[in-house]
Motif scaffolding. Structure first.
Motif, short mmCIF file in Angstrom:
data_model
loop_
_atom_site.label_atom_id
_atom_site.label_comp_id
_atom_site.label_asym_id
_atom_site.label_seq_id
_atom_site.Cartn_x
_atom_site.Cartn_y
_atom_site.Cartn_z
N ASP A 288 0.83 -1.20 0.00
CA ASP A 288 0.00 0.00 0.00
C ASP A 288 0.88 1.26 0.00
O ASP A 288 0.63 2.22 -0.73
N CYS B 145 -2.91 -3.95 -8.65
CA CYS B 145 -2.88 -5.13 -7.78
C CYS B 145 -3.79 -6.19 -8.35
O CYS B 145 -5.00 -5.97 -8.42
N GLN C 185 -5.19 5.37 -4.69
CA GLN C 185 -6.36 4.91 -3.96
C GLN C 185 -5.89 3.80 -3.01
O GLN C 185 -5.54 2.72 -3.48
N PRO C 186 -5.82 4.05 -1.70
CA PRO C 186 -5.25 3.03 -0.81
C PRO C 186 -5.94 1.68 -0.98
O PRO C 186 -7.13 1.61 -1.29
N LEU C 187 -5.18 0.60 -0.80
CA LEU C 187 -5.72 -0.75 -0.94
C LEU C 187 -6.77 -0.97 0.15
O LEU C 187 -6.60 -0.51 1.28
N ALA C 188 -7.80 -1.70 -0.22
CA ALA C 188 -8.85 -2.00 0.76
C ALA C 188 -8.40 -3.21 1.59
O ALA C 188 -8.83 -4.33 1.35
N LEU C 189 -7.49 -2.97 2.53
CA LEU C 189 -6.96 -4.08 3.33
C LEU C 189 -7.83 -4.27 4.56
O LEU C 189 -8.26 -3.28 5.17
N PRO C 190 -8.08 -5.53 4.94
CA PRO C 190 -8.87 -5.73 6.17
C PRO C 190 -8.07 -5.23 7.37
O PRO C 190 -6.85 -5.36 7.40
#
Ligand code: FAD
Length: 469
Positions: free
Chosen positions: A61, A76, A183-188
Motif C-alpha cells: 500500500d 494489484c 487509492q489506498p488498498l482495501a486491506l482488512p
C-alpha cells in the motif's frame, strides 16, 4: 508502456528492474506502470504466515503511494495460484499496451517456474535482473567453474569479489510523469494480535533505512558481544525488511561503508561479524539456485534422505506450543507464536531441540517456522533448519547436539528472556530458572509448568545413533 512486476522487492531504491523501465520509458516517451500479484492459495501452500502476508500488503500500500508520486500507477491483481499468473499478466499487458516487462530474478524453485511460464506466455520481452543479492546466485564459481557447496570458500570468494569489484547502489528513479492519485488498498483491519505483531515493523517510507542507519551507528560495533543474547536488542532486526526486499543488501553495504569509512573485508575487522551474516544470506540463496531440490523438501546431504524421523504429533504440538519443559525452548516458541519473530540463537536452539532431542524432521519445523515468521524466507529458513538438523551444507556435525539447558544458562544467564515469555516462571530465582522443577516442587507449584518431555542425555545418544545408522 513499460511494466514493472514487483514481488519480494517492495522498494524504489536499488531496484534494477524499476530503474531500467524508467530509463527506457524516458528514452521512448512512454509511461511506466507497475503490478503486484496477490496469490492467496499459493501463499498458503508455501505456509506463508498471516503476519507476513499482512506485512507485505501493508508495505504494498505504501509502495503504491510512493510509485504514484513518481507518476507510476500500481495495479494489484489477485489470482489463487502461480499457474494463473501468466494469463492475468497477459490480460494486463494487452489492456494497458505494455511493450516490455521488467522484474527481479527469484531464487526459489516455484517462483523460477512461475517466471519461466510468464516469459513463455507473454508476447513482449520479459527482462529479469539480479537484485536480491550483492552477487547474483550462480555467478560466484570455484576455480573449476563450479558452484560453491561450502560456506567458508564461498565467503572468501564473495569477499574477494567485493574487494575487486565493489558494489553499486541504484538511486530512486526520477519521476516519469506527473504525480498520480493513489487509492489506498482495501486491506482488512488487522486483529489486535496481528496489529501487535506488525507494530515493531513499520512500513512507511524510510522506516527500514532508518532502522539500518540506527543499527550501524549505535549497535554495529557491539554486535559480536551482544548478538547471541536474546534478552538484549543486539542484532539489527532487519530480517523482515530484507526478506520482503524493502531493503536491499547493497543498502546494507552502503550503510557499513558510510559508517566505517571502508568495508570490513577481513575477519576481525570492525563490522565484519555482521557482514558475515549477510554473506550467509547470500550463500543460502546461492544454494537454492544451485540445488532446486532444496525448495522441494529434499536434504542438501542426500545420505540423510532416509533418516527415520519420528512422526510424533504430540511431541510436535508440545514444541509448537512451548510446552516441552525446557524453559529456553518454551520461551522461544511462545515468543515466536506471539510476535512472529525469533532471535537467531533461539532459532538454532529450538531447531536443534526439535530435530535432535525429539527426533522430528526438520521439514516439520521448517514449515512451522514459515507459518509463523514475519521474515519467512525459503533460502534462510531451509538453510537454518538443515544446518541445525545436520543434513545441510556446512551442517553442524551430527554428534554436536545443543544442550537446551546449558544454552539457556549461557545465552540467557539471568533468565530475563525466559521470564518475559513464561509468566508461570516469573517468580523462579535466577539460580533455578533453567531447571525450575525442583524449586516449583519445593514451593508447592508443581504442575504449573510441564515436566521435561525428554531426558536430554538419552535423547542426545538416540540422535547420534540415528545418524550413525
Ligand atoms: C532454523 C533457522 C531458521 C531461520 N529462518 C529464517 C527466515 O525464515 N528468514 C530469515 O531472514 N532468516 C532466517 N534465519 C536466519 C536468522 O535467524 C535471521 O535472519 C535473524 O535472526 C534475523 O535477525 P536480524 O535481522 O536481527 O539479524 P542480524 O543478526 O542483524 O543479521 C542481519 C541480516 O543478515 C541475515 N542473516 C542473519 N543471520 C542469518 C543466517 N543465519 N542465515 C541467513 N541469513 C542471515 C538476515 O537477513 C538478517 O536480517 C533462520 C535461522 C535459523 C537457525
Amino acid at each position: 508502456m513499460q511494466l514493472v512486476w514487483f514481488r519480494q522487492d517492495l522498494r524504489l531504491v536499488d531496484h534494477p528492474a524499476l530503474s531500467r523501465a524508467c530509463r527506457l520509458a524516458r528514452q521512448r516517451g512512454e509511461a511506466v506502470e507497475a503490478v503486484f500479484v496477490i496469490s492467496p492459495a499459493q501463499w498458503a501452500r508455501h505456509h506463508m504466515a498471516p503476519v507476513r502476508q499482512a506485512f507485505l500488503l501493508a508495505r504494498l500500500d505504501v509502495l503504491g503511494a510512493e510509485l504514484a508520486r513518481l507518476g507510476i500507477r500500481l495495479h494489484c491483481l489477485r489470482v489463487d495460484w502461480f499457474v494463473e499468473i501468466p494469463t492475468a499478466l497477459q490480460q494486463l499487458v494487452q489492456a494497458r499496451g505494455a511493450t516490455a516487462l521488467h522484474a527481479l530474478t527469484a531464487s526459489e524453485h516455484d517462483e523460477r517456474g512461475r517466471d519461466a511460464d510468464v516469459q513463455r506466455a507473454l508476447q513482449i520481452p520479459c527482462n529479469f535482473y539480479a537484485g536480491d543479492c550483492v552477487f547474483a546466485p550462480g555467478t560466484l564459481l570455484t576455480g573449476k567453474g563450479e558452484a560453491y557447496r561450502v560456506f567458508t570458500p564461498f565467503s572468501r570468494a564473495w569477499l574477494k569479489t567485493l574487494a575487486q569489484e565493489g558494489f553499486s547502489l541504484l538511486p530512486i528513479p526520477q519521476a516519469v510523469g506527473a504525480p498520480l492519485p493513489w487509492q489506498p488498498l482495501a486491506l482488512p483491519a488487522p486483529s489486535p494480535g496481528l496489529a501487535a505483531m506488525l507494530a515493531p515493523w513499520p512500513v512507511d517510507e524510510g522506516a527500514a533505512e532508518a532502522r539500518l542507519q540506527a543499527f550501524v551507528a549505535e549497535d554495529l560495533l557491539a554486535y559480536p558481544q551482544c548478538r547471541d543474547l536474546p534478552a538484549v536488542p543486539g542484532t539489527a532486526r532487519l530480517s523482515a525488511y530484507l526478506a520482503a526486499g524493502i531493503l536491499s543488501p547493497n543498502q546494507c553495504l552502503a550503510a557499513l561503508l558510510a559508517q566505517l569509512g571502508q568495508l570490513p573485508l577481513a575477519q576481525g575487522a570492525p563490522g565484519f561479524a555482521w557482514l558475515n551474516e549477510l554473506i550467509w544470506r547470500e550463500f543460502y540463496r546461492h544454494l537454492l539456485v544451485l540445488l532446486p531440490r532444496l525448495s522441494r523438501d529434499q536434504p542438501f546431504n542426500l545420505a540423510t534422505r532416509q533418516l527415520a524421523w519420528r512422526q510424533d504429533a504430540a511431541d510436535f504440538a508440545a514444541w509448537c506450543q512451548g510446552q516441552t519443559g525446557f524453559p529456553i525452548v518454551d520461551a522461544a516458541m511462545r515468543c515466536l507464536k506471539q510476535t512472529g519473530w525469533l532471535h537467531n540463537r533461539l532459532r538454532m536452539v529450538v531447531a536443534s531441540f526439535l530435530t535432535k532431542d525429539l527426533l522430528i524432521s526438520w521439514r516439520w519445523g521448517e514449515d512451522y517456522f514459515m507459518s509463523q515468521l514475519i521474515d519467512g524466507d525459503l533460502a534462510a529458513n531451509n538453510g537454518g533448519w538443515q544446518w541445525a538438523a545436520s543434513t545441510g551444507a556446512d551442517a553442524a556435525p551430527y554428534f554436536r547436539v545443543f544442550n537446551p539447558t546449558t544454552q539457556g544458562q549461557r545465552f540467557d544467564p539471568d533468565g530475563d528472556f525466559i521470564r518475559r515469555w513464561l509468566p508461570e516462571l516469573a517468580r523462579v530465582p535466577g539460580a533455578h530458572i533453567h531447571r525450575p522443577h525442583a524449586w516449583l516442587d519445593a514451593h508447592g507449584l508443581a504442575g504449573i509448568y510441564p515436566l521435561p518431555r525428554v531426558d536430554h542425555a538419552q535423547a542426545r545418544l538416540a540422535a547420534i545413533a540415528l545418524f550413525k545408522g
